[in-house]
Design a protein around this motif. Structure first.
Motif, mmCIF file in Angstrom:
data_model
loop_
_atom_site.group_PDB
_atom_site.id
_atom_site.type_symbol
_atom_site.label_atom_id
_atom_site.label_comp_id
_atom_site.label_asym_id
_atom_site.label_seq_id
_atom_site.Cartn_x
_atom_site.Cartn_y
_atom_site.Cartn_z
ATOM 1 N N THR A 1 37.975 -3.045 -23.580
ATOM 2 C CA THR A 1 38.417 -2.347 -22.377
ATOM 3 C C THR A 1 38.218 -3.241 -21.162
ATOM 4 O O THR A 1 37.439 -4.192 -21.208
ATOM 5 N N PRO B 1 37.336 -1.499 -29.708
ATOM 6 C CA PRO B 1 38.334 -1.560 -28.644
ATOM 7 C C PRO B 1 37.810 -2.404 -27.480
ATOM 8 O O PRO B 1 36.628 -2.345 -27.148
ATOM 9 N N PHE C 1 40.299 5.300 -28.421
ATOM 10 C CA PHE C 1 41.267 4.961 -27.374
ATOM 11 C C PHE C 1 42.676 4.793 -27.931
ATOM 12 O O PHE C 1 43.656 4.906 -27.224
ATOM 13 N N HIS C 2 42.747 4.498 -29.244
ATOM 14 C CA HIS C 2 44.058 4.230 -29.819
ATOM 15 C C HIS C 2 44.436 5.246 -30.882
ATOM 16 O O HIS C 2 45.467 5.109 -31.519
ATOM 17 N N SER D 1 39.986 3.094 -32.998
ATOM 18 C CA SER D 1 39.045 3.619 -32.019
ATOM 19 C C SER D 1 39.673 4.825 -31.325
ATOM 20 O O SER D 1 40.882 5.028 -31.378
ATOM 21 N N PHE E 1 44.138 -0.099 -19.978
ATOM 22 C CA PHE E 1 42.684 -0.093 -19.895
ATOM 23 C C PHE E 1 42.045 -0.533 -21.213
ATOM 24 O O PHE E 1 41.037 -1.221 -21.232
ATOM 25 N N ALA E 2 42.650 -0.120 -22.324
ATOM 26 C CA ALA E 2 42.118 -0.497 -23.636
ATOM 27 C C ALA E 2 43.281 -1.021 -24.465
ATOM 28 O O ALA E 2 43.758 -0.360 -25.367
ATOM 29 N N SER E 3 43.727 -2.229 -24.151
ATOM 30 C CA SER E 3 44.979 -2.688 -24.751
ATOM 31 C C SER E 3 44.779 -3.443 -26.047
ATOM 32 O O SER E 3 45.737 -3.735 -26.732
ATOM 33 N N GLY E 4 43.551 -3.760 -26.386
ATOM 34 C CA GLY E 4 43.383 -4.588 -27.575
ATOM 35 C C GLY E 4 42.192 -4.206 -28.436
ATOM 36 O O GLY E 4 41.390 -3.336 -28.089
#
Lengths: 658, 157
Positions: B57, B55, A612-613, A610, B42-45
Motif C-alpha cells: 500500500t 498487499p 484489498f483485492h 488480500s 492505494f493498494a495496487s500491487g
C-alpha cells in the motif's frame, strides 16, 4: 478470541454436546424405546448444564435443567419419549444454542422465548406421563450393582481409589468386594498401577447419577458398569433385566449418529506423526544444505544434487501429508442435514426418510464448509418440490414415505455428491416452455436433458406462480450454481418423470493446490487453472491486426468469442508478435483468452487474495512462482461474465447513438 | 489519544510520518511488485514476503501526495495491522526510513481541522519533536476506507 480462552473452549464443547443431543433426539424419534438414546440425551444435557454453570452461563444452566429433568423422567420410566416431547426438546436445543451465542450476559428477549418453550415442555411431559406405565420399569429398585476398574495409569495421575470407595459408602449401605484376579506375580508388579477392581452392591435411595458423579473425574477412561439390583424372579418366567445405564469406555455402539460438527480440525494422530517425521527429515536435509553452503572451496555437484532431490521429495510428501490433514469425511456434512430433513418433513406434512451413503468419503475442509449452504438449498427443493404429498404418492402407486438419498463417492480427482429424491421428477415441457418464453432457447430447438435442465440455474428462471408444479425449483438456483462454481465444481441434473430427480455435484478434491497453466500477458504472469483449459491455439494473423468490432474465432467450424487479456488488464507493454489463445470452458460455454505467451504447466499453491483485492472479480487467488514472484490466478468464470457485461454495455451505447 | 511509546519514522514526499514501532515486522528493500490489474491505486500491487503474499500500500495515495519513483532509499515497511478486526500483514512504501524514536516527552497535538491539505480524520495526531512536524496516520481508518472504496468500485462493475 484466542484458543486458550476457556469460554471459547466451552462454546466448542457445547456445540459438540448440542450436536450429539440433536443426533440422539433424531434417532429417538424413529426408535422411541431405545434407552441408550434416552441416556445419551440426558447425559448430554446434564453435562451442558454443569459446564454451562461453571463458565457463567447461568441462563443456559437454568433452562437446560428443565429439559434434563424432563429426560430424567423419561429415563426413569415416568414419561414417554413422545414425538411431541422430542419436538419440544429439539427447539429447546436451538434455544440453548441461542443462549450460548448471546454469551453470559443474557438477553431478556430470549428469556421470554425460553419461557414459551418450557411451558410447551411441561405440557409434552404431562401428556406423555399416562403412557409411562407401559414401559417395563424396574419396580422396587432397591439399589445398584456397580463394578469398576480404574484406567491404566490412573494412580500416576493422582487418582486414589480409596476416597472413591469412601464416597460410595456415604451414598448408602455398601458391600464392597475387591477382585484380585488380575493381580500379577510380585516380580512383575508395577507399584504405580492399580490391579484391583471392585464389585459393589449399594442399597438405598440412590440414583445412577449420584454414582456417576462419584467417578466424574475418571469416568471417561475407566470401565464402569452400573446395573440396578433386581429381585430374584420367583416365577419361572424370565424377567427382562434392563440395564438403565451402562457406562463403558469402549466406543458406544449407541452413538451411531454422525460425528459432531467440528469447529476445530481433528487430525488422526498417525497423520500428525507422519507430518512430524517428514519435518524431522526436512530439518536434517536443511542442515546438510547449510553445511554445503558453509563449506570452503568448490561444492561437489553430486552432493548438492542429492540434497536438492531429498528436499524435493520431502516437500512433495509434506504437501501430501498436509493436504490429507485438511480432509474431512463427508459424514460431518451429511449429519447436519438430518435435522433439516426432520424439520422439512414437519413443515410440509410429508413423511421423508433420509438415506446416506459414502459418509467416509473425504473432502477438503473448506469445501465441506462452503457446501453446506448450497446443499441446504438443494435438499429443501427436493423435499419441498420434488417429493409429492402422501396422497399423490399413493395415487402414483409409490410408498407413502418419500426418500431422500445423499451419497458421496470419489471418482478420480473429483468427489461426486448426489442428492436424489424419488419424487415426481422435473417436468421437461414446463421447463422448455418457460425457457422459450424467457427467450433462453429458440422454440423447437433440440436440446439434451442435461442442457435443458441447466436452464433451471438461470437467474430468475422460476419466479413465483409462473410454473405452479415446479415453482421453487429455480428460485435461487443460480446462487447455488454460483457457489458450487466458486468451489470449481459443477452440477448435473438427471430426472425421470414420476421416478425422481438426482442432482450431482462434481467437486475438486482439494482447493489448496491445483494444476495451472502459466501464461504471460504484457509483463505480468498469470495462472489459469488447468481444469478449465480445453486447448491452446495461435491467434490467427488476421485477428492480430484486426480492428473489426468483433472478437470471434473459428475453431474447427465452431464460433468462439475471445477476450484480449492485454486490454482487460490494461497493459501497455509491447505485444508479442505471435499471440496465443487459451480456450477455456466453464459452464457458460467456451471462450478464448488471448495471451502473449504460454509459459507452461505448474503445480500451484493457491493463496487467497488480500482483503484489498478480494473484491477483484478477475482473480480467484494468487500464488508464488519458483523465482519468488507473485502471480495472479485467473477466475475464468468471472472473466467471462465481466466480458459479457461489457459487451452488452457497448452494444447498448452503440444503440443510443443510432 | 492513544500514542505509541516508540515509533518508526519515515519520509514520504517531503513529510515525516510515524507509525507504532510495535506493529513493524521488518523493513525490506523494494522487491518485485506484481501489479493487480484494476486494483485501487492505494493498494495496487502484491509482494512476496517470505512465502506470504502481502498487499503493498502507498500512504502517498491516501494523502493525495506525489508518488516518487522507487529509488535507492525506497523501502517497504512490513507491518501487522488490524483490518476489519483481522490481523493482516501489509507492506507500506516509504521514500526513506528514518529512525526509531521514543515518544516520551514529545509534544503531541490533535490534527487541526483546518490548515491541511489532507483529510483530517486520516491523521491521528501530529507530534512536534524539536520543532518538526511528524504525522501519525490513522492506519486502521485508512485501510478501512480503502476497503470500502474497493467494495464500492466492485459493486459498480
Amino acid at each position: 478470541m484466542s484458543e486458550d480462552d476457556p469460554v471459547a473452549a466451552f462454546r466448542v464443547e457445547a456445540a459438540e454436546l448440542l450436536d450429539s443431543v440433536e443426533a440422539a433426539l433424531l434417532d429417538l424419534a424413529g426408535d422411541s424405546t431405545n434407552t441408550g438414546l434416552v441416556d445419551e440425551v440426558f447425559r448430554g444435557l446434564h453435562t451442558l448444564k454443569g459446564s454451562g454453570a461453571m463458565f457463567g452461563f447461568e441462563a443456559l444452566a437454568r433452562f437446560t435443567h428443565h429439559c434434563e429433568t424432563a429426560f430424567d423422567r423419561v429415563r426413569k420410566g415416568h414419561a414417554e419419549a413422545s414425538q411431541a416431547l422430542i419436538g419440544v426438546v429439539l427447539s429447546a436445543r436451538d434455544h440453548m444454542q441461542a443462549l450460548i451465542d448471546v454469551g453470559t450476559q443474557g438477553d431478556p428477549m430470549l428469556e421470554v422465548a425460553g419461557e414459551a418453550i418450557l411451558s410447551a415442555l411441561e405440557k409434552a411431559v404431562a401428556n406423555s406421563e399416562g403412557v409411562a406405565v407401559l414401559r417395563p420399569v424396574q419396580a422396587e429398585r432397591k439399589g445398584w450393582h456397580i463394578s469398576f476398574k480404574l484406567p491404566p495409569g490412573a494412580m500416576v495421575n493422582g487418582t486414589n481409589p480409596l476416597p472413591l470407595l469412601d464416597e460410595l459408602r456415604e451414598l448408602g449401605d455398601c458391600r464392597i468386594t475387591p477382585r484380585l484376579d488380575e493381580l500379577p506375580p510380585l516380580a512383575s508388579l508395577v507399584p504405580t498401577e492399580c490391579y484391583i477392581h471392585w464389585d459393589i452392591v449399594i442399597e438405598g435411595d440412590v440414583t445412577c447419577e449420584d454414582i456417576e458423579d462419584v467417578f466424574i473425574f475418571v469416568i471417561d477412561d475407566m470401565d464402569l458398569a452400573i446395573t440396578p439390583l433386581v429381585e430374584e424372579p420367583e416365577s419361572d418366567e424370565p424377567v427382562e433385566v434392563l440395564p438403565v445405564a451402562t457406562v463403558v469406555s469402549a466406543p458406544q455402539p449407541v452413538a451411531k449418529a454422525a460425528a459432531p460438527v467440528q469447529e476445530s480440525v481433528r487430525v488422526a494422530a498417525e497423520r500428525l506423526d507422519e507430518l512430524m517425521n517428514r519435518v524431522g527429515e526436512l530439518v536434517i536435509a536443511q542442515s546438510r544444505l547449510a553445511q554445503l553452503a558453509a563449506s570452503v572451496g568448490p561444492v561437489n555437484e553430486l552432493t548438492l544434487r542429492a540434497v536438492s532431490e531429498d528436499i524435493e521429495r520431502l516437500s512433495a510428501e509434506l504437501r501430501d501429508t498436509t493436504m490429507a490433514m485438511r480432509m474431512m469425511p463427508v459424514g460431518n456434512l451429511f449429519g447436519r442435514f438430518r435435522r433439516l430433513v426432520h424439520d422439512l418433513a414437519r413443515e410440509t406434512g410429508k413423511t421423508i426418510e433420509l438415506v446416506t451413503h459414502g459418509e467416509a468419503t473425504e473432502v477438503d475442509k473448506t469445501v465441506i464448509e462452503r457446501l453446506a449452504d448450497p446443499m441446504i438449498h438443494l435438499i429443501r427443493n427436493s423435499c419441498d418440490h420434488g417429493l409429492e404429498t402422501a396422497d399423490d404418492r399413493v395415487a402414483a402407486g409409490k410408498p407413502v414415505t418419500g426418500r431422500l438419498t445423499l451419497s458421496a463417492r470419489q471418482a478420480g480427482g473429483e468427489v461426486l455428491i448426489a442428492i436424489t429424491d424419488d419424487g415426481r421428477g422435473i417436468d421437461r415441457e414446463r421447463v422448455r416452455a418457460k425457457a422459450e418464453a424467457q427467450g433462453l432457447i429458440q422454440p423447437g430447438a433440440v436440446l439434451g436433458d442435461g442442457e435443458l435442465f441447466q436452464m433451471i440455474f438461470h437467474p430468475g428462471f422460476s419466479t413465483a406462480a409462473a410454473i405452479t408444479n415446479l415453482s421453487g425449483r429455480g428460485v435461487g438456483m443460480d446462487v447455488v450454481k454460483r457457489s458450487i462454481e466458486s468451489l470449481r465444481g459443477t452440477i448435473d441434473i438427471a430426472s425421470t418423470p414420476g421416478m425422481g430427480t438426482t442432482m450431482t455435484l462434481h467437486l475438486p478434491l482439494t482447493l489448496a493446490i491445483i494444476e495451472c497453466m502459466l501464461v504471460r500477458v504484457g509483463e505480468g504472469r498469470y495462472a489459469i487453472p488447468l481444469s478449465v483449459v480445453e486447448e491452446c491455439i495461435e491467434l490467427p494473423a488476421a485477428e492480430v491486426t484486426s480492428t473489426a468490432r468483433r472478437n470471434f474465432l473459428d475453431v474447427r467450424g465452431e464460433l468462439v468469442p475471445y477476450l484480449r487479456l492485454r486490454d482487460t488488464f490494461g497493459t501497455d507493454y509491447p505485444a508479442d508478435l505471435f499471440q496465443k489463445v487459451v480456450i477455456v470452458g466453464q459452464g457458460r460455454g467456451r471462450v478464448g483468452l488471448v495471451v502473449d505467451q504460454i509459459i507452461g504447466n505448474t503445480q500451484t499453491v493457491i493463496k487467497s487474495l488480500s482483503r484489498f483485492h478480494a473484491g477483484q472479480g478477475s482473480f480467484s487467488g494468487a500464488t508464488i512462482l519458483g523465482d519468488g514472484n507473485v502471480a495472479l490466478i485467473l477466475d475464468v468464470g468471472n472473466l467471462i461474465v465481466a466480458a459479457q457485461k461489457n459487451q452488452r454495455l457497448l452494444g447498448e451505447r452503440a444503440g443510443e447513438v443510432a | 489519544m492513544n500514542i505509541p511509546e516508540r515509533v518508526l519514522t519515515f519520509a514520504l514526499d517531503g513529510e515525516i510520518f510515524a507509525i507504532d514501532a510495535q506493529a513493524v515486522r521488518e523493513i525490506l528493500e523494494v522487491p518485485t511488485i506484481t501489479r493487480v490489474p484494476g486494483a485501487p491505486d492505494f493498494a495496487s500491487g502484491l509482494i512476496n514476503v517470505r512465502g506470504a503474499i502481502v498487499p503493498l500500500t502507498d500512504l502517498a495515495v491516501a494523502f493525495g501526495m506525489a508518488r516518487a519513483d522507487h529509488g535507492e532509499d525506497t523501502r517497504v515497511i512490513v507491518i501487522e495491522a488490524e483490518v476489519e478486526g483481522e490481523p493482516t500483514t501489509i507492506g507500506l512504501v516509504a521514500d526513506k526510513v528514518l529512525d526509531v524514536a521514543a515518544m516520551e516527552g514529545v509534544a503531541v497535538e490533535e490534527a487541526p481541522p483546518v490548515g491541511m491539505r489532507w483529510r483530517a480524520d486520516f491523521i491521528r495526531a501530529i507530534a512536534r519533536p524539536q520543532g518538526q512536524f511528524v504525522i501519525l496516520p490513522d492506519l486502521e481508518l485508512i485501510f478501512a476506507e480503502s476497503l470500502a472504496t474497493a467494495a464500492r468500485l466492485h459493486n459498480l462493475n
